[in-house]
Design a protein around this motif. Sequence first.
Motif, mmCIF file in Angstrom:
data_model
loop_
_atom_site.group_PDB
_atom_site.id
_atom_site.type_symbol
_atom_site.label_atom_id
_atom_site.label_comp_id
_atom_site.label_asym_id
_atom_site.label_seq_id
_atom_site.Cartn_x
_atom_site.Cartn_y
_atom_site.Cartn_z
ATOM 1 N N SER A 145 104.779 71.980 25.394
ATOM 2 C CA SER A 145 104.912 71.246 24.126
ATOM 3 C C SER A 145 104.350 69.837 24.233
ATOM 4 O O SER A 145 104.042 69.206 23.237
ATOM 5 C CB SER A 145 106.403 71.166 23.751
ATOM 6 O OG SER A 145 106.956 72.445 23.862
ATOM 7 N N ALA A 146 104.216 69.364 25.458
ATOM 8 C CA ALA A 146 103.675 67.999 25.621
ATOM 9 C C ALA A 146 102.228 67.923 25.131
ATOM 10 O O ALA A 146 101.717 66.844 24.849
ATOM 11 C CB ALA A 146 103.733 67.587 27.093
ATOM 12 N N ARG A 147 101.613 69.089 25.016
ATOM 13 C CA ARG A 147 100.202 69.064 24.566
ATOM 14 C C ARG A 147 100.077 69.260 23.064
ATOM 15 O O ARG A 147 98.992 69.404 22.534
ATOM 16 C CB ARG A 147 99.418 70.144 25.314
ATOM 17 C CG ARG A 147 99.450 70.000 26.812
ATOM 18 C CD ARG A 147 98.323 70.752 27.475
ATOM 19 N NE ARG A 147 98.236 72.135 27.049
ATOM 20 C CZ ARG A 147 98.964 73.134 27.563
ATOM 21 N NH1 ARG A 147 99.838 72.877 28.508
ATOM 22 N NH2 ARG A 147 98.820 74.385 27.141
ATOM 23 N N GLU A 148 101.220 69.254 22.365
ATOM 24 C CA GLU A 148 101.170 69.516 20.925
ATOM 25 C C GLU A 148 101.059 68.225 20.119
ATOM 26 O O GLU A 148 101.770 68.032 19.142
ATOM 27 C CB GLU A 148 102.428 70.290 20.505
ATOM 28 C CG GLU A 148 102.516 71.685 21.100
ATOM 29 C CD GLU A 148 101.374 72.583 20.645
ATOM 30 O OE1 GLU A 148 100.881 72.387 19.533
ATOM 31 O OE2 GLU A 148 100.954 73.449 21.440
ATOM 32 N N THR A 149 100.207 67.335 20.548
ATOM 33 C CA THR A 149 99.930 66.168 19.700
ATOM 34 C C THR A 149 98.411 65.979 19.703
ATOM 35 O O THR A 149 97.742 66.402 20.643
ATOM 36 C CB THR A 149 100.570 64.876 20.281
ATOM 37 O OG1 THR A 149 99.807 64.481 21.440
ATOM 38 C CG2 THR A 149 102.008 65.081 20.684
ATOM 39 N N PRO A 150 97.868 65.356 18.657
ATOM 40 C CA PRO A 150 96.407 65.222 18.580
ATOM 41 C C PRO A 150 95.806 64.605 19.831
ATOM 42 O O PRO A 150 94.733 64.971 20.301
ATOM 43 C CB PRO A 150 96.200 64.306 17.369
ATOM 44 C CG PRO A 150 97.454 64.400 16.578
ATOM 45 C CD PRO A 150 98.552 64.723 17.532
ATOM 46 N N LEU A 151 96.545 63.658 20.444
ATOM 47 C CA LEU A 151 95.991 62.932 21.602
ATOM 48 C C LEU A 151 96.068 63.770 22.877
ATOM 49 O O LEU A 151 95.276 63.590 23.792
ATOM 50 C CB LEU A 151 96.798 61.654 21.834
ATOM 51 C CG LEU A 151 96.057 60.336 21.614
ATOM 52 C CD1 LEU A 151 97.030 59.172 21.761
ATOM 53 C CD2 LEU A 151 94.939 60.165 22.650
ATOM 54 N N THR A 152 97.038 64.689 22.952
ATOM 55 C CA THR A 152 97.237 65.368 24.238
ATOM 56 C C THR A 152 96.795 66.831 24.225
ATOM 57 O O THR A 152 96.981 67.539 25.212
ATOM 58 C CB THR A 152 98.728 65.329 24.611
ATOM 59 O OG1 THR A 152 99.464 65.954 23.556
ATOM 60 C CG2 THR A 152 99.198 63.910 24.820
ATOM 61 N N VAL A 153 96.191 67.261 23.115
ATOM 62 C CA VAL A 153 95.795 68.680 23.056
ATOM 63 C C VAL A 153 94.789 68.948 24.173
ATOM 64 O O VAL A 153 93.905 68.128 24.435
ATOM 65 C CB VAL A 153 95.221 69.016 21.660
ATOM 66 C CG1 VAL A 153 93.980 68.196 21.353
ATOM 67 C CG2 VAL A 153 94.937 70.498 21.535
ATOM 68 N N SER A 154 95.016 70.043 24.907
ATOM 69 C CA SER A 154 94.240 70.468 26.098
ATOM 70 C C SER A 154 94.020 69.330 27.101
ATOM 71 O O SER A 154 92.949 69.198 27.680
ATOM 72 C CB SER A 154 92.938 71.147 25.707
ATOM 73 O OG SER A 154 92.204 70.349 24.838
ATOM 74 N N LYS A 155 95.067 68.525 27.284
ATOM 75 C CA LYS A 155 95.029 67.509 28.347
ATOM 76 C C LYS A 155 96.077 67.897 29.413
ATOM 77 O O LYS A 155 97.096 68.500 29.064
ATOM 78 C CB LYS A 155 95.400 66.125 27.796
ATOM 79 C CG LYS A 155 94.349 65.498 26.905
ATOM 80 C CD LYS A 155 93.220 64.924 27.753
ATOM 81 C CE LYS A 155 92.216 64.066 26.995
ATOM 82 N NZ LYS A 155 91.760 64.537 25.722
ATOM 83 N N PRO A 156 95.851 67.552 30.676
ATOM 84 C CA PRO A 156 96.817 67.898 31.727
ATOM 85 C C PRO A 156 98.023 66.963 31.694
ATOM 86 O O PRO A 156 98.181 66.098 32.546
ATOM 87 C CB PRO A 156 96.002 67.729 33.002
ATOM 88 C CG PRO A 156 94.953 66.717 32.673
ATOM 89 C CD PRO A 156 94.658 66.891 31.210
#
Lengths: 95, 98
Positions: A62-73
């Motif tokens: 869920s940490a990747r569910e923001t515009p800035l963190t999508v598909s980020k490690p």
Amino acid sequence: MILGKVVGTVVSTVKADDLAGARYLLVDKSSQRGEIKGDYLVALDLIGANRNELVMISESTSARETPLTVSKPIDAIIVGIIDVIDENDKIVYKK
Amino acid sequence: MILAKVIGTVVSSQKAQNLDGVKFLLLEKIDPVTLKGKNDYVVSIDSVGAGIGEIVFYVSGSSARFTKATEGKAADSAVIAIVDFIEKDGVYTFQKNK
């Protein structure tokens, strides 16, 4: 989500996620009453949390569910600053 | 993300096919205030060129597959940052090269 208190910052120039200008905060997990546990994690701050604020943290996918963190490690982000927590009709935490 | 110290490397020649050409680091979780090891270890894929003795932080679970070094690989842990400073309550608890 888990609760934690912002206690510091972690600075890293060499990193894989190229999140320019991202603030990594040192967070100490805490109870709903704001009591810290001495169990630390690093969380990405997207909403401008400050020192000693009680915050809500989302971990893993869920940490990747923001515009800035999508598909980020990234696997831990601060998703909210806590104002008040009540438990059994009693306020146990107030900002 | 969890703070840890790189204390070694792990070599495996017989492994899942898509893990070829990957560097495995042996990490020990640390307490960010005392920098003491917590006797809790993990093998994590290096995606930033971290060296022995360096303080890093790593991601776990599916997010570990979102670095160039781990994309499409059977990995659930990746080192994503080499730490320069840790500050707590206005005091540096760790400064690289100090």
